[in-house]
Design a protein around this motif. Structure first.
Motif, PDB file in Angstrom:
ATOM      1  N   ARG A 108       0.868  -1.185   0.000  1.00 40.39           N
ATOM      2  CA  ARG A 108       0.000   0.000   0.000  1.00 40.39           C
ATOM      3  C   ARG A 108       0.901   1.230   0.000  1.00 40.39           C
ATOM      4  NH1 ARG A 108      -4.855  -2.340  -0.120  1.00 40.39           N
ATOM      5  NH2 ARG A 108      -5.415  -3.716   1.591  1.00 40.39           N
ATOM      6  N   TRP A 133       4.043  -7.135   7.838  1.00 40.17           N
ATOM      7  CA  TRP A 133       2.638  -7.253   7.424  1.00 40.17           C
ATOM      8  C   TRP A 133       2.199  -8.715   7.441  1.00 40.17           C
ATOM      9  CZ3 TRP A 133       1.142 -10.045   3.045  1.00 40.17           C
ATOM     10  CH2 TRP A 133      -0.232 -10.055   2.818  1.00 40.17           C
ATOM     11  N   ARG A 137      -0.883  -9.982   9.502  1.00 40.49           N
ATOM     12  CA  ARG A 137      -2.002 -10.469   8.688  1.00 40.49           C
ATOM     13  C   ARG A 137      -2.372 -11.891   9.135  1.00 40.49           C
ATOM     14  NH1 ARG A 137      -5.600  -9.280   4.064  1.00 40.49           N
ATOM     15  NH2 ARG A 137      -6.361 -11.336   3.673  1.00 40.49           N
ATOM     16  N   ALA A 307     -11.536  -0.486   9.993  1.00 39.02           N
ATOM     17  CA  ALA A 307     -11.950  -1.271   8.818  1.00 39.02           C
ATOM     18  C   ALA A 307     -13.293  -1.944   9.044  1.00 39.02           C
ATOM     19  CB  ALA A 307     -10.895  -2.338   8.521  1.00 39.02           C
ATOM     20  N   ARG A 378      -3.347   0.397  -3.718  1.00 39.57           N
ATOM     21  CA  ARG A 378      -2.155  -0.460  -3.737  1.00 39.57           C
ATOM     22  C   ARG A 378      -0.994   0.378  -4.262  1.00 39.57           C
ATOM     23  NH1 ARG A 378      -3.588  -6.026  -4.062  1.00 39.57           N
ATOM     24  NH2 ARG A 378      -5.676  -6.270  -3.179  1.00 39.57           N
ATOM     25  N   PRO A 438     -16.271  -6.421  -3.781  1.00 39.59           N
ATOM     26  CA  PRO A 438     -16.433  -5.427  -2.702  1.00 39.59           C
ATOM     27  C   PRO A 438     -15.447  -5.621  -1.557  1.00 39.59           C
ATOM     28  CG  PRO A 438     -18.207  -7.057  -2.620  1.00 39.59           C
ATOM     29  CD  PRO A 438     -17.441  -7.302  -3.893  1.00 39.59           C
ATOM     30  N   PHE A 439     -14.875  -6.834  -1.415  1.00 34.01           N
ATOM     31  CA  PHE A 439     -13.889  -7.077  -0.360  1.00 34.01           C
ATOM     32  C   PHE A 439     -12.473  -7.122  -0.928  1.00 34.01           C
ATOM     33  CE2 PHE A 439     -17.856  -8.926   1.254  1.00 34.01           C
ATOM     34  CZ  PHE A 439     -17.908  -8.393   2.537  1.00 34.01           C
ATOM     35  N   GLY A 440     -12.293  -6.697  -2.184  1.00 32.82           N
ATOM     36  CA  GLY A 440     -10.992  -6.776  -2.823  1.00 32.82           C
ATOM     37  C   GLY A 440     -10.694  -8.204  -3.251  1.00 32.82           C
ATOM     38  N   ARG A 444      -4.053  -8.913  -0.360  1.00 32.96           N
ATOM     39  CA  ARG A 444      -4.517  -7.867   0.559  1.00 32.96           C
ATOM     40  C   ARG A 444      -6.038  -7.863   0.690  1.00 32.96           C
ATOM     41  NH1 ARG A 444       0.172  -4.684   2.260  1.00 32.96           N
ATOM     42  NH2 ARG A 444      -1.256  -3.887   3.835  1.00 32.96           N
ATOM     43  N   CYS A 446      -9.808  -8.341   2.007  1.00 28.77           N
ATOM     44  CA  CYS A 446     -10.309  -8.122   3.369  1.00 28.77           C
ATOM     45  C   CYS A 446     -10.311  -9.421   4.186  1.00 28.77           C
ATOM     46  CB  CYS A 446     -11.733  -7.572   3.292  1.00 28.77           C
ATOM     47  SG  CYS A 446     -12.474  -7.363   4.915  1.00 28.77           S
TER      48      CYS A 446
HETATM   49  C1  HEM Z   1     -19.038  -5.217   4.772  1.00 29.39           C
HETATM   50  C2  HEM Z   1     -17.911  -5.200   5.438  1.00 29.39           C
HETATM   51  C3  HEM Z   1     -16.541  -4.979   4.857  1.00 29.39           C
HETATM   52  C4  HEM Z   1     -16.141  -4.608   3.591  1.00 29.39           C
HETATM   53  C5  HEM Z   1     -17.025  -4.348   2.379  1.00 29.39           C
HETATM   54  C6  HEM Z   1     -14.693  -4.540   3.598  1.00 29.39           C
HETATM   55  C7  HEM Z   1     -13.913  -4.197   2.503  1.00 29.39           C
HETATM   56  C8  HEM Z   1     -12.538  -4.178   2.510  1.00 29.39           C
HETATM   57  C9  HEM Z   1     -11.732  -3.853   1.364  1.00 29.39           C
HETATM   58  C10 HEM Z   1     -12.259  -3.439   0.011  1.00 29.39           C
HETATM   59  C11 HEM Z   1     -10.426  -3.975   1.725  1.00 29.39           C
HETATM   60  C12 HEM Z   1      -9.200  -3.744   0.824  1.00 29.39           C
HETATM   61  C13 HEM Z   1      -8.976  -5.007   0.032  1.00 29.39           C
HETATM   62  C14 HEM Z   1      -7.892  -4.946  -1.024  1.00 29.39           C
HETATM   63  O1  HEM Z   1      -6.996  -4.100  -0.979  1.00 29.39           O
HETATM   64  O2  HEM Z   1      -7.954  -5.786  -1.955  1.00 29.39           O
HETATM   65  C15 HEM Z   1     -10.402  -4.361   3.107  1.00 29.39           C
HETATM   66  C16 HEM Z   1      -9.240  -4.578   3.839  1.00 29.39           C
HETATM   67  C17 HEM Z   1      -9.237  -4.882   5.170  1.00 29.39           C
HETATM   68  N1  HEM Z   1     -10.337  -5.125   5.967  1.00 29.39           N
HETATM   69 FE1  HEM Z   1     -12.277  -5.112   5.393  1.00 29.39          FE
HETATM   70  N2  HEM Z   1     -14.243  -4.846   4.855  1.00 29.39           N
HETATM   71  C18 HEM Z   1     -15.329  -5.133   5.644  1.00 29.39           C
HETATM   72  C19 HEM Z   1     -15.304  -5.504   6.970  1.00 29.39           C
HETATM   73  C20 HEM Z   1     -14.169  -5.660   7.723  1.00 29.39           C
HETATM   74  C21 HEM Z   1     -14.156  -6.016   9.117  1.00 29.39           C
HETATM   75  C22 HEM Z   1     -15.410  -6.269   9.958  1.00 29.39           C
HETATM   76  C23 HEM Z   1     -12.852  -6.041   9.517  1.00 29.39           C
HETATM   77  C24 HEM Z   1     -12.255  -6.319  10.874  1.00 29.39           C
HETATM   78  C25 HEM Z   1     -12.896  -6.241  12.017  1.00 29.39           C
HETATM   79  C26 HEM Z   1     -12.040  -5.724   8.353  1.00 29.39           C
HETATM   80  C27 HEM Z   1     -10.664  -5.681   8.345  1.00 29.39           C
HETATM   81  C28 HEM Z   1      -9.897  -5.389   7.235  1.00 29.39           C
HETATM   82  C29 HEM Z   1      -8.448  -5.310   7.268  1.00 29.39           C
HETATM   83  C30 HEM Z   1      -7.543  -5.539   8.492  1.00 29.39           C
HETATM   84  C31 HEM Z   1      -8.039  -4.991   5.967  1.00 29.39           C
HETATM   85  C32 HEM Z   1      -6.601  -4.792   5.477  1.00 29.39           C
HETATM   86  C33 HEM Z   1      -6.060  -6.082   4.910  1.00 29.39           C
HETATM   87  C34 HEM Z   1      -4.640  -5.946   4.393  1.00 29.39           C
HETATM   88  O3  HEM Z   1      -4.238  -4.858   3.977  1.00 29.39           O
HETATM   89  O4  HEM Z   1      -3.913  -6.955   4.414  1.00 29.39           O
HETATM   90  N3  HEM Z   1     -12.879  -5.503   7.290  1.00 29.39           N
HETATM   91  N4  HEM Z   1     -11.691  -4.486   3.571  1.00 29.39           N
END
Ligand code: HEM
Length: 507
Positions: A108, A133, A137, A307, A378, A438-440, A444, A446
């Motif tokens: 990132r 990381w 992770r 997040a 990214r 939506p979660f990537g 990386r 989610c």
């Molecule tokens: C509807 C719920 C959620 C959506 C739509 C969402 C979406 C995302 C997206 C788009 C990313 C970036 C992915 C990428 O770069 O490819 C991300 C990263 C992340 N999310 Fe979520 N998220 C959600 C819920 C959560 C929850 C509940 C947590 C923790 C309690 C969380 C923790 C994280 C973390 C730690 C990252 C960074 C991962 C990394 O950089 O290695 N997310 N999320």
């Protein structure tokens, strides 16, 4: 990204002329995106100093970028201030970034304001790709956000959902409207904070308020981030002072919380492990080559809240808004929930497994309204080719998941809310179907998907099971304002204010 980007865009444009003169006199002009590289992706015309920022002024970034992509193609090269940026706007472009070249794009970008906020205390979200990381992770996926851990917070979620329902029931009894946006945001935030630090901390409400304040100043695209070499940009910005102030306040809170947790563990007072307990336990266990420092722990706590809270609350708000706009879908979802829970007086998580249509409603909501429409940026760690174009090392890469979820050719009637489309296609958001991310995807992606979905499914099922819903003042479904607001996540611009009614039993 920063909640104040439009202000800065405007400011950036207004400042363009003096900045051109000031910066041009004091330092060499910044390199254009990938100057010296081979065949760069196409892009629109640029201005000196601000580059392509003016193309984003006046519109939400994901919409402005989609409009630009329609003219310039699924992979564009832009310069935002001094930052070289590549924008991927099609499923194919996303697949190349997050699968074919996943390792090259696994880092990132760390902006100056992010550096100021984290001061070397690495967490997960903004950590550069590398051993630090990888270790944090794996703690996230195996310990903090595993299916077992998510399950262990079931009682907390059900308790907070009960609180949400009581507030809505009070409004129903008074035949009064309820601000559902506020209520679901409080439900997710309270439940998330309880999962992170437990239910005992007496200043939890104040801590929660401070966390929410922090989300408003998340750095990333502020003026000093866009012009990292300019002292003037830093001097003009309020963000550095805001970050410093917030950091100081936050530090005091977290130090107290950690001290309380250590004490409580030492006295063997508490058996329920919250996420902070897990991190403190792991701190004692992990190998000394990569110690889990207390600073790491503090950042991970902030990452979990940052997040996890707004993303899930935003999904809930959009799901309810779409259901109100689409009475046919609302009826179908309600019928299913009420049939599955017939004879019960309460929605509990063990009863959700039999639902088939409600998960499709949530999928369709995430397709049309991904809470992070541009995912998280990214950074290109080593030069590579995407769709035949060269992406130079150091380029920030943005994937427009919002545009991809509506990409013509991959989605039939893309702007229509139709959960049934997933019945036919079976497409999923687990990072393998690149038209729905939506979660990537990739390294990386989610790690908190299960944690987030658990909040959304429980509350949505409960709101549909216990209440019928109407718009206030006899407003027709199609009059509901679905305009998006700019923010860390893309929420509804106007709060969702609705009138709940307790359904008449047909029993
Ligand atoms: C509807 C719920 C959620 C959506 C739509 C969402 C979406 C995302 C997206 C788009 C990313 C970036 C992915 C990428 O770069 O490819 C991300 C990263 C992340 N999310 Fe979520 N998220 C959600 C819920 C959560 C929850 C509940 C947590 C923790 C309690 C969380 C923790 C994280 C973390 C730690 C990252 C960074 C991962 C990394 O950089 O290695 N997310 N999320």
């Amino acid at each position: 990204m920063a909640a104040d980007l439009p202000v800065y865009l405007l400011l950036a444009v207004l400042l363009a002329i003096p900045l051109v003169l000031f910066i041009a006199r004091t330092r060499p002009a910044p390199r254009s995106p990938g100057a010296g590289a081979g065949r760069l992706p196409p892009g629109p015309w640029a201005l000196p100093v601000i580059g392509h920022l003016h193309h984003l002024a006046g519109a939400l970034p994901h919409r402005a970028l989609r409009d630009l992509a329609r003219r310039h193609g699924p992979l564009m090269a832009l310069r935002l201030g001094e930052l070289p940026v590549a924008v991927a706007s099609s499923p194919d472009a996303a697949r190349e970034v997050m699968r074919t070249h996943d390792a090259a794009f696994a880092s990132r970008p760390l902006s100056p304001m992010q550096e100021l906020a984290y001061q070397g205390a690495e967490g997960v979200i903004f950590a550069p790709y590398g051993e630090g990381w990888r270790r944090l992770r794996s703690i996230c996926t195996l310990e903090l956000l595993s299916a077992r851990r998510v399950q262990s917070f079931r009682a907390v979620r059900e308790d907070e959902a009960g609180r949400l329902l009581r507030a809505v029931a009070a409004a129903a009894a008074a035949a009064a409207p309820v601000n559902l946006s506020e209520r679901v945001a409080a439900y997710v935030a309270d439940s998330t904070v309880r999962a992170i630090i437990g239910s005992r901390f007496e200043h939890r409400d104040a801590y929660l308020r401070m966390l929410q304040e922090g989300l408003k100043i998340v750095p990333g695209m502020t003026l000093p981030d866009l012009f990292p070499s300019s002292h003037l940009a830093r001097l003009l910005s309020r963000v550095p002072a805001q970050i410093e102030g917030h950091r100081r306040g936050m530090r005091q809170f977290i130090d107290t919380i950690i001290a309380e947790h250590r004490e409580s563990r030492a006295s063997g007072n508490d058996n329920d492990e919250d996420l902070l307990d897990v991190l403190l336990r792991l701190q004692k266990e992990v190998d000394s080559q990569y110690p889990l420092t207390t600073e790491n722990i503090k950042t991970v706590m902030l990452d979990m809240f940052g997040a996890g809270s707004e993303t899930s609350a935003t999904t809930l708000q959009w799901a309810m808004a779409e259901l109100l706009r689409n009475p046919r879908v609302m009826r179908k979802a309600q019928d299913e929930v009420r049939r599955a829970l017939a004879g019960h007086d309460k929605v509990t998580e063990d009863k959700l497994a039999s639902l088939h249509y409600l998960p499709l409603v949530i999928k369709e909501t995430l397709r049309l309204h991904p809470p992070a429409p541009l995912l998280l940026p990214r950074r290109c760690g080593s030069a590579c080719r995407v769709l035949g174009f060269d992406i130079p090392e150091g380029t920030m890469v943005i994937v427009n998941a919002w545009a991809i979820g509506r990409y013509p050719g991959h989605w039939d009637r893309p702007d229509e809310f139709s959960p049934e489309r997933f019945e036919e296609s079976g497409r999923d958001f687990r990072g393998t179907d690149f038209e729905f991310i939506p979660f990537g995807a990739g390294r990386r992606m989610c790690p908190g998907m299960a944690f987030g979905l658990a909040h959304v499914e429980l509350a949505l099922a409960a709101l549909l099971f216990h209440f019928d819903w109407e718009l206030p003042g006899g407003m027709a479904a199609e009059e509901l304002d679905m305009t998006e607001a700019f923010g860390v996540t893309t929420q509804l611009r106007s709060d969702l204010v609705v009138v709940p009614r307790v359904p008449v039993s047909t029993g």
